[in-house]
Scaffold this active site. Structure first.
Site, PDB file in Angstrom:
ATOM      1  N   ARG A  78       0.875  -1.182   0.000  1.00  0.00           N
ATOM      2  CA  ARG A  78       0.000   0.000   0.000  1.00  0.00           C
ATOM      3  C   ARG A  78       0.903   1.220   0.000  1.00  0.00           C
ATOM      4  NH1 ARG A  78      -2.805   2.917   4.349  1.00  0.00           N
ATOM      5  NH2 ARG A  78      -4.757   3.847   3.601  1.00  0.00           N
ATOM      6  N   ASN A 153      -7.028   8.095   2.561  1.00  0.00           N
ATOM      7  CA  ASN A 153      -6.661   7.522   3.850  1.00  0.00           C
ATOM      8  C   ASN A 153      -7.474   8.149   4.974  1.00  0.00           C
ATOM      9  OD1 ASN A 153      -4.617   5.939   5.549  1.00  0.00           O
ATOM     10  ND2 ASN A 153      -4.446   7.999   6.413  1.00  0.00           N
ATOM     11  N   GLU A 154      -8.055   7.304   5.827  1.00  0.00           N
ATOM     12  CA  GLU A 154      -8.750   7.738   7.042  1.00  0.00           C
ATOM     13  C   GLU A 154      -9.493   9.051   6.809  1.00  0.00           C
ATOM     14  OE1 GLU A 154      -5.788   7.608  10.124  1.00  0.00           O
ATOM     15  OE2 GLU A 154      -5.315   5.503   9.717  1.00  0.00           O
ATOM     16  N   HIS A 220      -8.889   0.337   9.930  1.00  0.00           N
ATOM     17  CA  HIS A 220      -7.554   0.522  10.495  1.00  0.00           C
ATOM     18  C   HIS A 220      -7.627   0.234  11.985  1.00  0.00           C
ATOM     19  CE1 HIS A 220      -6.097   3.375   7.042  1.00  0.00           C
ATOM     20  NE2 HIS A 220      -6.589   2.231   6.607  1.00  0.00           N
ATOM     21  N   TYR A 222      -5.876   0.274  15.583  1.00  0.00           N
ATOM     22  CA  TYR A 222      -4.859   0.739  16.514  1.00  0.00           C
ATOM     23  C   TYR A 222      -5.411   0.595  17.935  1.00  0.00           C
ATOM     24  CZ  TYR A 222      -2.268   2.306  12.426  1.00  0.00           C
ATOM     25  OH  TYR A 222      -1.586   2.347  11.239  1.00  0.00           O
ATOM     26  N   GLU A 249      -4.661  -1.005   7.716  1.00  0.00           N
ATOM     27  CA  GLU A 249      -3.533  -0.620   8.567  1.00  0.00           C
ATOM     28  C   GLU A 249      -3.733  -1.250   9.940  1.00  0.00           C
ATOM     29  OE1 GLU A 249      -2.692   3.485   9.198  1.00  0.00           O
ATOM     30  OE2 GLU A 249      -2.749   4.024   7.065  1.00  0.00           O
ATOM     31  N   TRP A 278       1.139  -1.414   9.023  1.00  0.00           N
ATOM     32  CA  TRP A 278       1.716  -0.066   9.005  1.00  0.00           C
ATOM     33  C   TRP A 278       2.922  -0.029   9.934  1.00  0.00           C
ATOM     34  CZ3 TRP A 278       0.607   4.336   6.231  1.00  0.00           C
ATOM     35  CH2 TRP A 278       1.334   5.475   6.611  1.00  0.00           C
TER      36      TRP A 278
END
Length: 462
Positions: A78, A153-154, A220, A222, A249, A278
């Site tokens: 990516r 992205n995001e 994503h 986290y 991610e 990521w």
């Protein structure tokens, strides 16, 4: 995304599994597409992404990372790009695609300027990101077998995340209206983590907005996903709805409040979900680096787990069949050259066909040359080889440059140069062609002054 939402570490994502099943119909699009919940290649073979994020727009000189990421076992990369509003502009898309293809990687291209829109004042909108992709259309059409367009992205922060649904649907529709047939990837709001469940609850609207039914949703993971139960519940919700999902991610559990990466890896493997870690190197928060200073010989703890872990790249990644020669026929792996691709204004798109007989006088082939992308000092080319009236088991193409051009890298052929003369020979998976069948190979080159198409090509068949 380099920003981790540790402030949300205590948030429990309440995911209620829906009882409504939705099966997305198979795409009519060429190349990579959605079938049910799966990403499949043009030949119908499943592609389970096992990849690494690479922050290209901030480190454009780190082109060796493409080969290093491939060597680590990835089948997908990516690549971070910019529209120019915040980062970039990334005008080297043909070179990036060439590096992906040279290293046999599926190329997920993403615009990073949209990160945190609505909360981050400098961020670009999804509509602006769509405009960037439209500006790059000439470099993208014809690459549907190899390229996924990750629109932004995001794209929404924590301020009014509900705007994500309409904005994402509109951006998809804008690309489809402008003729894009690529597999599209869309990131969740809440800085990609969807902790308020907007994507989980309204994803159907986004999927329905795609007239090609060729969109995959991306989460994503986290600090919101510090617990196995939260990860499993989120995955279950998408499974129950029949929606395609990838983990675009994620980071790792370097302390008790961080993402449970081992559960992400094991659950993704059990469910056949794709993931892209990521990131390779260069983070302002270096705890998320997989290598030290982009050096593949210096894996970090996180990098070692992603590359060498039980559910890591080397254990679970499988090369895309477009590169491994598992396609239904040699020619089906060859992308078509778009009639609208960027070419040198002083040249025609292809050289004249030049048939050449093999020593036995019965097997022939022709070859055509095209410039499929060009930028200051560099270009991407493609040669298409077509068998004559008899099947062939191998081919060799030759041409001579008139303006000092050189070939630097190639894929799907073994290419050598001697001064201005270039010779290309088939590789093991594309030498055998039925009568009238076609194979292609691509390459990156350099030029100064003029980049004319060679006057003639030779093609010898065996």
């Amino acid at each position: 995304m380099r920003r981790r939402l540790s402030v949300l570490g205590a948030v429990l994502v309440a995911v209620a599994a829906s009882v409504v099943m939705f099966v997305q119909p198979a795409s009519a699009a060429v190349g990579l597409h959605i079938s049910g919940r799966n990403i499949v290649e043009a030949n119908g073979q499943n592609l389970i992404m096992r990849g690494v994020n690479h922050p290209h727009v901030w480190y454009t000189g780190q082109t060796s990372s493409f080969a290093a990421i491939k060597a680590a076992g990835a089948n997908t990369i990516r690549v971070v790009l910019g529209t120019g509003k915040r980062w970039g502009p990334s005008n080297d898309v043909p070179a990036v695609i060439g590096l992906c293809r040279q290293n046999k990687l599926i190329c997920v291209l993403e615009v990073h300027d949209t990160t945190g829109y609505g909360e981050e004042g400098a961020a670009a909108s999804l509509d602006e990101a769509a405009n960037y992709w439209i500006s790059q259309k000439a470099n993208l059409v014809g690459q549907e077998n190899f390229v996924v367009i990750n629109i932004g992205n995001e794209p929404i922060g924590n301020t009014n995340p509900a705007q994500w649904t309409a904005a994402t649907a509109a951006a998809i529709q804008k690309l489809r209206t402008n003729g894009f047939e690529h597999l599209i990837m869309v990131d969740a709001p809440n800085w990609g983590q969807d902790w308020q469940n907007v994507m989980r609850d309204t994803g159907q609207t986004v999927l329905d907005a795609d007239t090609k039914h060729n969109t995959v949703l991306s989460i994503h993971m986290y600090a919101v996903y510090a617990n196995a139960s939260t990860i499993i519940a989120y995955f279950d919700a998408f499974k129950n709805k029949g929606w395609p999902l990838v983990v675009g991610e994620f980071g790792w559990k370097f302390n008790s409040g961080e993402v449970d990466h081992e559960t992400i890896l094991s659950e993704a493997q059990a469910r056949g979900l794709g993931w892209i870690a990521w990131s390779w190197s260069g983070n302002s928060d270096p705890i998320l680096d997989m290598t030290v200073n982009f050096n593949p010989a210096q894996l970090t703890t996180f990098g070692d787990r992603i590359v060498n872990g039980a559910n890591g790249l080397k254990a679970t990644s499988r090369e895309a069949s477009i590169y491994s020669g598992q396609s239904a026929s040699p020619s089906s792996a060859s992308p078509s050259v778009s009639p609208s691709v960027s070419r040198s204004p002083s040249t025609s798109p292809s050289a004249s066909r030049s048939p050449s007989s093999s020593p036995n006088g019965t097997k022939t082939c022709t070859a055509t040359y095209a410039i499929t992308g060009q930028w200051p000092g560099g270009f991407q080319g493609e040669v298409r080889v077509t068998a004559g009236s008899s099947a062939v088991s191998g081919w060799t193409v030759g041409w001579t440059y008139a303006d000092g051009q050189t070939v630097s890298n190639a894929w799907s052929a073994t290419v050598t140069s001697s001064g201005a003369a270039v010779t290309a020979r088939n590789v093991n998976y594309n030498g055998t062609l039925g009568a009238g069948a076609t194979a292609s190979f691509g390459f990156l080159g350099s030029w100064t002054g003029t980049n004319s198409v060679p006057a003639a090509l030779t093609c010898a068949a065996s």
